[in-house]
Design a protein around this motif. Structure first.
Motif, short mmCIF file in Angstrom:
data_model
loop_
_atom_site.label_atom_id
_atom_site.label_comp_id
_atom_site.label_asym_id
_atom_site.label_seq_id
_atom_site.Cartn_x
_atom_site.Cartn_y
_atom_site.Cartn_z
N TYR A 111 33.63 38.16 53.29
CA TYR A 111 33.56 37.19 52.19
C TYR A 111 32.32 37.42 51.34
CZ TYR A 111 37.47 34.26 53.76
OH TYR A 111 38.72 33.78 54.08
N THR A 167 32.59 38.34 47.33
CA THR A 167 32.03 37.36 46.40
C THR A 167 30.86 37.94 45.62
OG1 THR A 167 32.65 35.63 47.98
CG2 THR A 167 31.15 35.02 46.20
N ALA A 217 26.32 34.16 46.78
CA ALA A 217 27.54 34.65 47.41
C ALA A 217 27.60 34.25 48.88
CB ALA A 217 27.63 36.17 47.27
N LEU A 230 28.30 30.37 49.34
CA LEU A 230 29.65 29.89 49.00
C LEU A 230 30.55 29.84 50.23
CD1 LEU A 230 31.54 28.98 46.74
CD2 LEU A 230 32.13 31.39 46.36
N GLU A 253 34.54 31.19 42.75
CA GLU A 253 34.56 32.62 43.06
C GLU A 253 35.37 33.44 42.06
OE1 GLU A 253 35.55 35.43 46.94
OE2 GLU A 253 36.68 33.58 46.59
#
Length: 349
Positions: free
Chosen positions: A34, A38, A82, A85, A125
């Protein structure tokens, strides 16, 4: 990083249908996956914003171009945002909710079917970055169009100047014009004086007055210090110099315009590939969360998932193709010796 860490762990999971690396490595894999995807999106926004400033606020951008500390701070902030999030949610979701919903042998985030969280995260995102990048790209394009129109108007205005305006704006031309005007004035005064003397002589002598007037007129028309041909030659030389300057300026303007248009086109390509790679996954993820995976085929979801990694694979090749500055930066990082040898080879050639 995605190719070195995320994909090698995911391929056995896809082929066997079972996660065999334990819960701790599963969470680490999810956080890194992730985080990389991101941060890739946020970096696209940051680069687009940087290009937006370089075109629309060129003077201020060049003044701050040597500020390495500010550039590093922006890049660090991209990775921090990032991580924030998805990272905290992946790590602490099961502790906040009090239980884990992930079966044994599976590896996915605890919020995988939470529609509200995914909708909020997807907005931050994908939707917000995509709109931002489109805004920057459109602003650059409109700015280039406005600049093109202004430069062309200035070029045509200068190019269409008459011969008289060119003569008046040049010191040499002014000197030639003054010389010619002075001769015309002197010849006119001589003509008036000759005419008066001719009339006086005609009244006291036997010569015809008309013959005297004709003789005085012919003598007054002869130039003394400069002639029309010299004026025209100097004017043509000045006109040629002026036209050469105009051509040089027009070539410089066309080079700048082509460079700015190339920036806009490269941003359009980046935005297009970003949308193609991210839109399917984002939409299918939201729909899948709403219907708990019953309305979306596993094949299409896997295809959209691999598109995210394809975007991470395409970006490092896409930026050097679109920007010469990125090509130089990649050569400097990967082949520093080649960059040092190039100027020496150029001097030898």
């Amino acid at each position: 990083l995605a190719g070195a860490f995320c994909i090698p762990l995911y391929v056995p999971y896809v082929l066997t249908g079972r996660w065999i690396f334990g819960r701790s490595l599963c969470k680490l894999w999810l956080v890194v996956d992730y985080l990389l995807c991101t941060s890739s999106v946020f970096n696209i926004v940051l680069i687009s914003y940087d290009r937006f400033l370089s075109v629309t606020r060129a003077v201020a951008y060049r003044a701050q171009q040597g500020n390495t500390r500010q550039a590093v701070l922006k890049m660090v902030m991209v990775w921090v945002l990032a991580f924030l999030l998805y990272g905290p949610a992946i790590i602490s979701w099961e502790y906040i909710s009090g239980r884990s919903i992930i079966p044994t042998g599976e590896c996915y985030a605890e919020f995988f079917y939470n529609w509200y969280f995914l909708m909020t995260a997807s907005t931050l995102e994908f939707f917000t970055p995509f709109i931002s990048v489109m805004f920057f790209n459109l602003s650059i394009y409109l700015n280039i169009q406005k600049r093109t129109k202004m430069r062309l108007d200035v070029f045509h205005e200068v190019h269409n100047q008459s011969f008289t305006e060119e003569m008046e704006t040049s010191p040499e031309a002014k000197l030639s014009l003054k010389c010619c005007k002075w001769e015309q004035k002197e010849s006119a005064e001589t003509l008036d004086l000759s005419k008066s003397k001719a009339r006086a002589a005609a009244s006291t002598s036997s010569l015809d007055a008309k013959d005297l007037l004709a003789m005085s007129s012919e003598s007054s028309r002869k130039p003394k210090c400069c002639n029309k041909r010299s004026c025209k030659n100097s004017a043509s030389t000045l006109s040629l110099e002026k036209r050469m300057k105009i051509v040089s300026q027009s070539m410089t303007q066309r080079f700048r315009l082509s460079r700015d248009k190339k920036v806009a086109k490269s941003l359009a390509v980046i935005v297009g590939i970003f949308g193609i790679c991210w839109a399917p996954y984002t939409l299918l993820m939201i729909i899948r969360a709403g219907c708990h995976g019953r309305c979306i085929s596993e094949f299409w979801y896997e295809t959209s998932f691999w598109l995210l990694w394809i975007n991470s694979a395409v970006n490092p090749a896409l930026y050097p193709l679109c920007h010469s500055s990125f090509r130089r930066a990649f050569i400097k990082l990967l082949c520093p010796k080649k960059l040092k040898i190039q100027p020496h080879d150029a001097l030898q050639n």
